[in-house]
Design a protein around this motif. Structure first.
Motif, PDB file in Angstrom:
ATOM      1  N   ASP A  71      -1.451   0.247   4.430  1.00 36.41           N
ATOM      2  CA  ASP A  71      -2.277   0.937   3.440  1.00 36.41           C
ATOM      3  C   ASP A  71      -3.690   1.056   3.982  1.00 36.41           C
ATOM      4  O   ASP A  71      -4.065   0.329   4.907  1.00 36.41           O
ATOM      5  N   ASN A  98      -5.472   0.014  -6.167  1.00 37.55           N
ATOM      6  CA  ASN A  98      -4.710   0.541  -7.290  1.00 37.55           C
ATOM      7  C   ASN A  98      -3.387   1.138  -6.810  1.00 37.55           C
ATOM      8  O   ASN A  98      -3.194   1.392  -5.619  1.00 37.55           O
ATOM      9  N   ALA A  99      -2.477   1.352  -7.739  1.00 36.55           N
ATOM     10  CA  ALA A  99      -1.123   1.818  -7.427  1.00 36.55           C
ATOM     11  C   ALA A  99      -1.099   3.222  -6.842  1.00 36.55           C
ATOM     12  O   ALA A  99      -0.220   3.548  -6.045  1.00 36.55           O
ATOM     13  N   LEU A 100      -2.059   4.048  -7.197  1.00 38.12           N
ATOM     14  CA  LEU A 100      -2.083   5.423  -6.708  1.00 38.12           C
ATOM     15  C   LEU A 100      -2.552   5.513  -5.255  1.00 38.12           C
ATOM     16  O   LEU A 100      -1.917   6.164  -4.433  1.00 38.12           O
ATOM     17  N   ASN A 101      -3.654   4.841  -4.930  1.00 33.97           N
ATOM     18  CA  ASN A 101      -4.259   4.977  -3.606  1.00 33.97           C
ATOM     19  C   ASN A 101      -3.774   3.970  -2.572  1.00 33.97           C
ATOM     20  O   ASN A 101      -3.797   4.257  -1.377  1.00 33.97           O
ATOM     21  N   PRO A 103      -0.522   1.922  -2.741  1.00 31.91           N
ATOM     22  CA  PRO A 103       0.678   1.453  -3.443  1.00 31.91           C
ATOM     23  C   PRO A 103       1.291   0.177  -2.867  1.00 31.91           C
ATOM     24  O   PRO A 103       1.739  -0.676  -3.624  1.00 31.91           O
TER      25      PRO A 103
END
Length: 116
Positions: A71, A98-101, A103
């Motif tokens: 990530d 965060n889960a969006l950027n 994951p």
């Protein structure tokens, strides 16, 4: 000892590449991850980076399920402590993981951190 931290740090097995500008040129250094939280990361490096330097971080880590995950996240160096030939770098993220950027990191932290 009283801590001012809002987010719990966890130990994570992995490495991170930091990209940053130095004298107008993009530089890259390799680091080892010491710990991570939703708002920052602690890294070991043989190279020094000045506090307040903006960095792009690409992480490679072993996730809770044993897989190798990657990530990226942006932040700034907030501390640099020399330990012998090594530097311990504290980096604060510009925004919370965060889960969006991020994951993979988010899922890892959610599986490791205790529920509130």
């Amino acid at each position: 000892m009283i801590t001012k931290r809002k987010h719990k740090r966890i130990i994570i097995a992995g490495s991170a590449t930091l990209d940053f500008k130095k004298r107008g040129e993009i530089q890259s250094i390799q680091t080892l991850i010491a710990n991570i939280s939703l708002r920052g990361i602690g890294l070991y490096s043989y190279s020094s980076i000045k506090a307040e330097t903006s960095v792009s971080i690409s992480t490679n880590f072993i996730s809770f399920d044993g897989g190798l995950k990657t990530d990226s996240i942006e932040g700034r160096v907030v501390s640099n402590t020399k330990i012998g030939q090594t530097h311990f770098l504290g980096v604060q993220f510009h925004e919370e993981i965060n889960a969006l950027n991020q994951p993979s990191l988010f899922k890892h932290l959610q599986n490791i951190l205790p529920a509130d």
